[in-house]
Design an enzyme around this catalytic site. Structure first.
Site, PDB file in Angstrom:
ATOM      1  N   GLU A 125      -5.704  -5.251  10.222  1.00 30.17           N
ATOM      2  CA  GLU A 125      -4.719  -4.201  10.466  1.00 30.17           C
ATOM      3  C   GLU A 125      -5.048  -3.461  11.758  1.00 30.17           C
ATOM      4  OE1 GLU A 125      -2.497  -3.017   6.732  1.00 30.17           O
ATOM      5  OE2 GLU A 125      -4.218  -1.701   6.834  1.00 30.17           O
TER       6      GLU A 125
ATOM      7  N   GLY B 288       2.744  -1.232   4.256  1.00 31.45           N
ATOM      8  CA  GLY B 288       2.821   0.201   3.949  1.00 31.45           C
ATOM      9  C   GLY B 288       4.253   0.627   3.701  1.00 31.45           C
ATOM     10  N   GLY B 289       4.883   1.149   4.730  1.00 36.11           N
ATOM     11  CA  GLY B 289       6.230   1.726   4.608  1.00 36.11           C
ATOM     12  C   GLY B 289       7.225   0.837   3.874  1.00 36.11           C
TER      13      GLY B 289
ATOM     14  N   SER C 239       3.096  -2.318  10.263  1.00 40.37           N
ATOM     15  CA  SER C 239       4.547  -2.288  10.495  1.00 40.37           C
ATOM     16  C   SER C 239       5.221  -3.633  10.215  1.00 40.37           C
ATOM     17  CB  SER C 239       4.861  -1.797  11.917  1.00 40.37           C
ATOM     18  OG  SER C 239       4.373  -0.476  12.099  1.00 40.37           O
TER      19      SER C 239
ATOM     20  N   HIS D 241      -9.390   1.107   4.462  1.00 37.30           N
ATOM     21  CA  HIS D 241      -8.130   1.288   5.186  1.00 37.30           C
ATOM     22  C   HIS D 241      -8.358   2.241   6.370  1.00 37.30           C
ATOM     23  CE1 HIS D 241      -3.998   2.431   6.095  1.00 37.30           C
ATOM     24  NE2 HIS D 241      -3.651   1.304   5.494  1.00 37.30           N
TER      25      HIS D 241
ATOM     26  N   GLY E 122       1.994   2.178  10.574  1.00 33.11           N
ATOM     27  CA  GLY E 122       2.908   3.310  10.421  1.00 33.11           C
ATOM     28  C   GLY E 122       3.533   3.764  11.724  1.00 33.11           C
TER      29      GLY E 122
ATOM     30  N   ASN F  24       0.881  -1.171   0.000  1.00 40.35           N
ATOM     31  CA  ASN F  24       0.000   0.000   0.000  1.00 40.35           C
ATOM     32  C   ASN F  24       0.916   1.217   0.000  1.00 40.35           C
ATOM     33  OD1 ASN F  24      -1.855   2.024   0.419  1.00 40.35           O
ATOM     34  ND2 ASN F  24      -2.117   1.596   2.609  1.00 40.35           N
ATOM     35  N   TRP F  25       1.030   1.834  -1.147  1.00 38.00           N
ATOM     36  CA  TRP F  25       1.992   2.944  -1.284  1.00 38.00           C
ATOM     37  C   TRP F  25       1.504   4.220  -0.603  1.00 38.00           C
ATOM     38  CZ3 TRP F  25       4.335   2.997  -6.937  1.00 38.00           C
ATOM     39  CH2 TRP F  25       5.011   1.792  -7.163  1.00 38.00           C
ATOM     40  N   LYS F  26       0.239   4.269  -0.240  1.00 40.86           N
ATOM     41  CA  LYS F  26      -0.363   5.466   0.367  1.00 40.86           C
ATOM     42  C   LYS F  26      -0.167   6.663  -0.570  1.00 40.86           C
ATOM     43  CE  LYS F  26       0.724   3.428   4.798  1.00 40.86           C
ATOM     44  NZ  LYS F  26       0.374   3.485   6.192  1.00 40.86           N
TER      45      LYS F  26
ATOM     46  N   GLU G 109      -6.694   4.576   7.531  1.00 39.46           N
ATOM     47  CA  GLU G 109      -6.421   6.003   7.262  1.00 39.46           C
ATOM     48  C   GLU G 109      -7.607   6.654   6.566  1.00 39.46           C
ATOM     49  OE1 GLU G 109      -2.642   5.509   5.312  1.00 39.46           O
ATOM     50  OE2 GLU G 109      -1.736   4.912   7.205  1.00 39.46           O
TER      51      GLU G 109
HETATM   52  C1  PEP Z   1      -0.786  -0.034   5.718  1.00 39.60           C
HETATM   53  O1  PEP Z   1      -0.739   1.096   5.256  1.00 39.60           O
HETATM   54  O2  PEP Z   1      -1.707  -0.795   5.404  1.00 39.60           O
HETATM   55  C2  PEP Z   1       0.272  -0.475   6.635  1.00 39.60           C
HETATM   56  C3  PEP Z   1       0.203  -1.655   7.163  1.00 39.60           C
HETATM   57  O3  PEP Z   1       1.264   0.430   6.857  1.00 39.60           O
HETATM   58  P1  PEP Z   1       2.661   0.123   7.602  1.00 39.60           P
HETATM   59  O4  PEP Z   1       3.191  -1.163   7.051  1.00 39.60           O
HETATM   60  O5  PEP Z   1       3.534   1.294   7.263  1.00 39.60           O
HETATM   61  O6  PEP Z   1       2.362   0.023   9.059  1.00 39.60           O
END
Ligand code: PEP
Length: 256
Positions: free
Chosen positions: A170, A237-238, A216, A98, A176, A13-15, A100
């Site tokens: 999640e 994500g990251g 994470s 999601h 994040g 997930n590049w956000k 966010e």
């Molecule tokens: C996400 O955006 O779905 C996510 C899991 O982010 P991160 O891996 O950065 O926690």
């Protein structure tokens, strides 16, 4: 059921990161590192990057997805993108719900449901995100909360359509933040969500559905998380923006 029989899926997930040119570079950097993956590999990108990411992913095993879609097919929804628009450009996967989106853009269980419906109607596969906040975990309502989010989102979704649903557990407090759920916590909730699917549909549906963990996940902790019996992949994500780290997670999923 043997976990190996389920589809393992690692999705990035590049956000709100990467320009179209940078998207092309990132896909081109990831592609050779994941070419022998024993799991599905997806990159969900910002809308404006979809075309260049698709071009860069041609001839590779990387599938390109979107990060959201609207519930209406068209209309007066300035700034929004419909599921039909995504499918018309060859996109086959979309993240919905999601945290966010729920946290910053007023997404509710009801609108998540409507977006899931629209995505399925447009022929897309959905990565449906559910998960609790830290307060909800401390209140001991994690399983109920995830069950409720899952039930509302999937209301009216047929058993046939369920084959186009991937659930991403999640925990909001782990996204994040660098705080990961322990492998045991992740597995417990994924198993509880699987039980919910069993109650909503049947045991075959529960055994067959892919349930990812997200929060994470990184090159260092992926192997332990992905080895859990009820964790079938990850929403990343990251670490999905770092080719080496993302490839290490894909490798961990391949080992299972
Ligand atoms: C996400 O955006 O779905 C996510 C899991 O982010 P991160 O891996 O950065 O926690």
């Amino acid at each position: 059921m043997n976990k190996q029989l389920r589809k393992a899926v690692i999705a990035g997930n590049w956000k709100m990161n990467k320009t179209p040119e940078e998207a092309k570079e990132l896909i081109s950097a990831i592609a050779p590192l994941v070419k022998d993956a024993g799991c599905e590999v997806i990159a969900c990108t910002p809308y404006v990057d979809l075309y260049s990411a698709q071009e860069a992913a041609k001839g590779t095993n990387i599938q390109i997805g979107a990060e959201n879609c609207h519930w209406a097919e068209s209309g007066a929804f300035t700034g929004e993108i419909s599921a039909k628009m995504l499918s018309s450009m060859g996109v086959k996967i979309v993240i919905i719900g999601h945290s966010e989106r729920r946290q910053y853009f007023g997404e509710t269980d009801a609108t998540v449901h409507d977006r899931v419906r629209a995505a399925l109607d447009a022929g897309l596969t959905v990565i449906l995100c559910v998960g609790e906040t830290l307060t909800q975990r401390e209140q001991g309502i994690t399983d109920e909360l995830c069950a409720m989010q899952t039930k509302i989102a999937l209301n009216g979704v047929s058993k046939e359509e369920l084959s186009r649903i991937i659930i991403a557990y999640e925990p909001v407090w782990a996204i994040g933040t660098g705080k990961t759920a322990t492998a045991q916590q992740a597995n417990e909730v994924c198993a509880a969500i699987r039980k919910t699917i069993g109650a909503l549909y049947d045991s075959k549906a529960a055994d067959g559905i892919t349930i990812q963990y997200g929060g994470s996940m990184n090159a260092g902790n992926a192997a332990e998380l992905l080895a859990q019996p009820d964790v079938d992949g990850g929403l990343i994500g990251g670490a999905s923006l770092k080719p080496g780290d993302f490839a290490a997670i894909v490798e961990a999923a391949t080992r299972g």
